[in-house]
Design an enzyme around this catalytic site. Structure first.
Site, PDB file in Angstrom:
ATOM      1  N   ASP A 163       1.030  -1.372   0.056  1.00 23.86           N
ATOM      2  CA  ASP A 163      -0.704   0.157   0.130  1.00 23.86           C
ATOM      3  C   ASP A 163       1.200   1.395   0.099  1.00 23.86           C
ATOM      4  O   ASP A 163       0.533   2.045  -0.641  1.00 23.86           O
ATOM      5  CB  ASP A 163      -0.642   0.086   1.191  1.00 23.86           C
ATOM      6  CG  ASP A 163      -1.880  -1.484   1.769  1.00 23.86           C
ATOM      7  OD1 ASP A 163      -1.728  -1.631   0.413  1.00 23.86           O
ATOM      8  OD2 ASP A 163      -1.954  -1.861   2.445  1.00 23.86           O
ATOM      9  N   HIS A 191      -4.989  -2.944   6.583  1.00 19.57           N
ATOM     10  CA  HIS A 191      -4.803  -3.748   5.363  1.00 19.57           C
ATOM     11  C   HIS A 191      -6.481  -3.779   4.063  1.00 19.57           C
ATOM     12  O   HIS A 191      -6.241  -4.843   4.125  1.00 19.57           O
ATOM     13  CB  HIS A 191      -3.746  -4.281   4.625  1.00 19.57           C
ATOM     14  CG  HIS A 191      -3.941  -4.726   3.673  1.00 19.57           C
ATOM     15  ND1 HIS A 191      -3.148  -4.449   2.077  1.00 19.57           N
ATOM     16  CD2 HIS A 191      -4.318  -6.247   2.690  1.00 19.57           C
ATOM     17  CE1 HIS A 191      -2.815  -5.201   1.054  1.00 19.57           C
ATOM     18  NE2 HIS A 191      -3.757  -6.279   1.406  1.00 19.57           N
TER      19      HIS A 191
HETATM   20  P1  NDP Z   1      -2.830 -17.822  -4.223  1.00 18.29           P
HETATM   21  O1  NDP Z   1      -4.065 -18.399  -3.781  1.00 18.29           O
HETATM   22  O2  NDP Z   1      -1.446 -17.907  -5.027  1.00 18.29           O
HETATM   23  O3  NDP Z   1      -2.018 -18.832  -2.684  1.00 18.29           O
HETATM   24  C1  NDP Z   1      -2.634 -19.434  -1.664  1.00 18.29           C
HETATM   25  C2  NDP Z   1      -1.906 -20.236  -0.570  1.00 18.29           C
HETATM   26  O4  NDP Z   1      -2.934 -20.137   0.874  1.00 18.29           O
HETATM   27  C3  NDP Z   1      -1.869 -21.419  -1.575  1.00 18.29           C
HETATM   28  O5  NDP Z   1      -0.705 -21.405  -2.579  1.00 18.29           O
HETATM   29  C4  NDP Z   1      -2.196 -22.331  -0.424  1.00 18.29           C
HETATM   30  O6  NDP Z   1      -1.361 -23.167  -0.311  1.00 18.29           O
HETATM   31  C5  NDP Z   1      -2.429 -21.581   0.197  1.00 18.29           C
HETATM   32  N1  NDP Z   1      -3.919 -21.580   0.985  1.00 18.29           N
HETATM   33  C6  NDP Z   1      -3.949 -21.813   2.957  1.00 18.29           C
HETATM   34  N2  NDP Z   1      -5.089 -22.435   3.234  1.00 18.29           N
HETATM   35  C7  NDP Z   1      -6.293 -22.609   1.863  1.00 18.29           C
HETATM   36  C8  NDP Z   1      -7.900 -22.858   1.682  1.00 18.29           C
HETATM   37  N3  NDP Z   1      -7.866 -23.522   2.901  1.00 18.29           N
HETATM   38  N4  NDP Z   1      -8.243 -23.090   0.293  1.00 18.29           N
HETATM   39  C9  NDP Z   1      -7.247 -22.808  -0.609  1.00 18.29           C
HETATM   40  N5  NDP Z   1      -5.430 -22.674  -0.729  1.00 18.29           N
HETATM   41  C10 NDP Z   1      -5.304 -22.714   0.980  1.00 18.29           C
HETATM   42  O7  NDP Z   1      -2.306 -17.014  -3.890  1.00 18.29           O
HETATM   43  P2  NDP Z   1      -1.031 -15.170  -3.446  1.00 18.29           P
HETATM   44  O8  NDP Z   1      -0.448 -15.994  -3.123  1.00 18.29           O
HETATM   45  O9  NDP Z   1      -1.636 -14.657  -4.713  1.00 18.29           O
HETATM   46  O10 NDP Z   1      -1.686 -14.856  -2.055  1.00 18.29           O
HETATM   47  C11 NDP Z   1      -1.613 -14.798  -0.869  1.00 18.29           C
HETATM   48  C12 NDP Z   1      -2.063 -14.220   0.037  1.00 18.29           C
HETATM   49  O11 NDP Z   1      -2.205 -12.935   0.095  1.00 18.29           O
HETATM   50  C13 NDP Z   1      -3.561 -13.974  -0.315  1.00 18.29           C
HETATM   51  O12 NDP Z   1      -4.636 -14.295   1.518  1.00 18.29           O
HETATM   52  C14 NDP Z   1      -3.589 -12.410  -0.853  1.00 18.29           C
HETATM   53  O13 NDP Z   1      -5.337 -12.353  -0.217  1.00 18.29           O
HETATM   54  C15 NDP Z   1      -2.941 -12.193   0.110  1.00 18.29           C
HETATM   55  N6  NDP Z   1      -2.532 -10.933  -0.373  1.00 18.29           N
HETATM   56  C16 NDP Z   1      -1.977  -9.976   0.775  1.00 18.29           C
HETATM   57  C17 NDP Z   1      -0.898  -8.446   0.823  1.00 18.29           C
HETATM   58  C18 NDP Z   1      -1.209  -7.184   1.154  1.00 18.29           C
HETATM   59  O14 NDP Z   1      -0.548  -6.364   0.993  1.00 18.29           O
HETATM   60  N7  NDP Z   1      -1.729  -7.348   2.571  1.00 18.29           N
HETATM   61  C19 NDP Z   1      -0.998  -8.834  -1.012  1.00 18.29           C
HETATM   62  C20 NDP Z   1      -1.826  -9.098  -1.655  1.00 18.29           C
HETATM   63  C21 NDP Z   1      -2.424 -10.938  -1.641  1.00 18.29           C
HETATM   64  P3  NDP Z   1      -0.887 -24.280   0.319  1.00 18.29           P
HETATM   65  O15 NDP Z   1      -2.115 -25.796   0.086  1.00 18.29           O
HETATM   66  O16 NDP Z   1       0.265 -25.590   0.242  1.00 18.29           O
HETATM   67  O17 NDP Z   1      -2.113 -24.196   2.020  1.00 18.29           O
END
Ligand code: NDP
Length: 352
Positions: A163, A191
């Site tokens: 941000d 956020h």
């Molecule tokens: P992705 O969807 O690519 O990856 C998320 C990972 O979360 C998956 O690989 C999965 O890994 C895991 N996960 C954990 N629990 C679950 C579930 N119940 N269902 C599905 N997946 C799950 O997301 P991103 O890498 O793009 O984003 C990750 C997070 O970061 C999101 O929450 C997003 O909102 C947040 N975000 C925060 C920002 C910030 O500025 N604070 C900015 C942008 C994004 P596994 O299967 O290995 O558990």
């Protein structure tokens, strides 16, 4: 060459097979974040869902031949993966599905953070630092903090650096200056769309931003929503949420803690508000202007000017976080059970 290297730093990453990690892990392994004399071990947490994908990620890391990458450990048990971690980058979280309300997301993701915080409390390094990226990141971090009583509360951070970077970009574009001339920009609060990008204390080429951008209507009415809704705007164009710029901002966040903050500048991070000088409720994770002397720790800057306009905005973001806290009382040991009153659907930046 290795005789000048520091002791290997252990970095645990969750959501390691996800989009953001796909950029971040390579930045960490290259040395551009912690320095070219800092070897690292990556400890990647996946799940049954991502087991194969995680092995693929590890193969790509191996094939990149990074000299500083001492080892890569994979697992699905946080008690094993977080062992002796110096940093835990908590990126994994369930994305909000169609029709899912924010309060359901708070509950589902909150439970993930209870489990992970308990594991960190048991097995991580006693000075482990935690950065929560998975949304809703402020409240997830608060849950984590209360479920890891043996780790320092001040070591919990939630990411608001993306941000801040977005706010700097908009100020630079509007002023027609290069972004490096924009300093002292804090994004306060949650956020979410109630975040408060602060133009009052921001400087452009050393002058107050409002003396350079002489358009108070733009600053008050356009700048803030532009920054707060940038994630959504990007999804519309690109069809996916911001991953590369988020990874860059995580790297910026980490570097800000290991490089002394220049005089007159700050960086934004959402940290535990206990003892904060701005009157924010002390039991929240709230983004504030911070500075570091480069030892991995930080202090909250106490002399930011808060006018009535800014104070009202901070209150809105604080109120939202208080409501979020009420919704997760069942996940915080010893908390009073309050009624979850979140009915509105505040979109998170970066969320689709
Ligand atoms: P992705 O969807 O690519 O990856 C998320 C990972 O979360 C998956 O690989 C999965 O890994 C895991 N996960 C954990 N629990 C679950 C579930 N119940 N269902 C599905 N997946 C799950 O997301 P991103 O890498 O793009 O984003 C990750 C997070 O970061 C999101 O929450 C997003 O909102 C947040 N975000 C925060 C920002 C910030 O500025 N604070 C900015 C942008 C994004 P596994 O299967 O290995 O558990």
């Amino acid at each position: 060459m290795t005789s000048s290297w520091k002791k290997t730093m252990k970095i645990a990453v969750t959501g390691a097979a996800g989009q953001i990690s796909n950029h971040l892990l390579f930045m960490l392994a290259s040395g551009e974040v912690f320095g070219r004399n800092q070897p690292i071990s990556l400890q990647l947490l996946g799940s049954e869902r991502s087991r194969e994908a995680l092995e693929g990620v590890a193969m790509e890391l191996e094939d990149s031949l990074y000299p500083l990458l001492a080892s890569v450990k994979l697992g699905i048990d946080p008690h094993k993966v977080f062992e002796d971690a110096d940093w835990a980058l908590l990126i994994g979280a369930k994305p909000r599905g169609p029709g899912m309300e924010r309060k359901d997301l708070l509950d589902i993701n909150g439970q993930i953070f209870v489990e992970q915080a308990k594991a960190l409390n048991e097995v991580a390094s006693r000075d482990c630092k935690m950065l929560v990226v998975g949304n809703p990141c402020n409240t997830n971090a608060l849950i984590g903090l209360h479920n890891s009583p043996d780790l320092p509360a001040r070591n919990w951070h939630a990411l608001t650096r993306l941000d801040e970077n977005r706010a700097k970009c908009q100020l630079a574009l509007k002023a027609g200056k290069f972004y490096t001339s924009v300093t002292n920009v804090c994004v306060w609060g949650n956020h979410s769309t109630t975040q408060v990008p602060d133009f009052l204390n921001a400087k452009i080429a050393g002058k107050r931003a409002s003396n350079v951008i002489r358009d108070s209507q733009w600053l008050k009415e356009e700048f803030t929503p532009k920054v707060a809704n940038r994630g959504g705007a990007l999804i519309k164009k690109w069809g996916r949420s911001s991953a590369a710029s988020t990874a860059v901002s995580i790297a910026d966040h980490l570097r800000s803690l290991y490089v002394p903050t220049p005089a007159g500048d700050c960086f934004s991070t959402a940290v535990y508000a206990k003892g904060n000088p701005y009157g924010v409720d002390e039991d929240l994770i709230f983004s504030m202007p911070c500075r570091s002397n480069g030892d991995g720790d930080y202090e909250i800057i106490d002399d930011f000017v808060i006018d009535d306009w800014l104070a009202a905005k901070l209150k809105e973001s604080e109120d939202e976080l208080l409501k979020e806290r009420d919704c997760v009382g069942h996940l915080i040991p010893g908390a009073e059970r309050a009624v979850c009153a979140i009915v509105e659907d505040t979109m998170l930046p970066g969320e689709n």
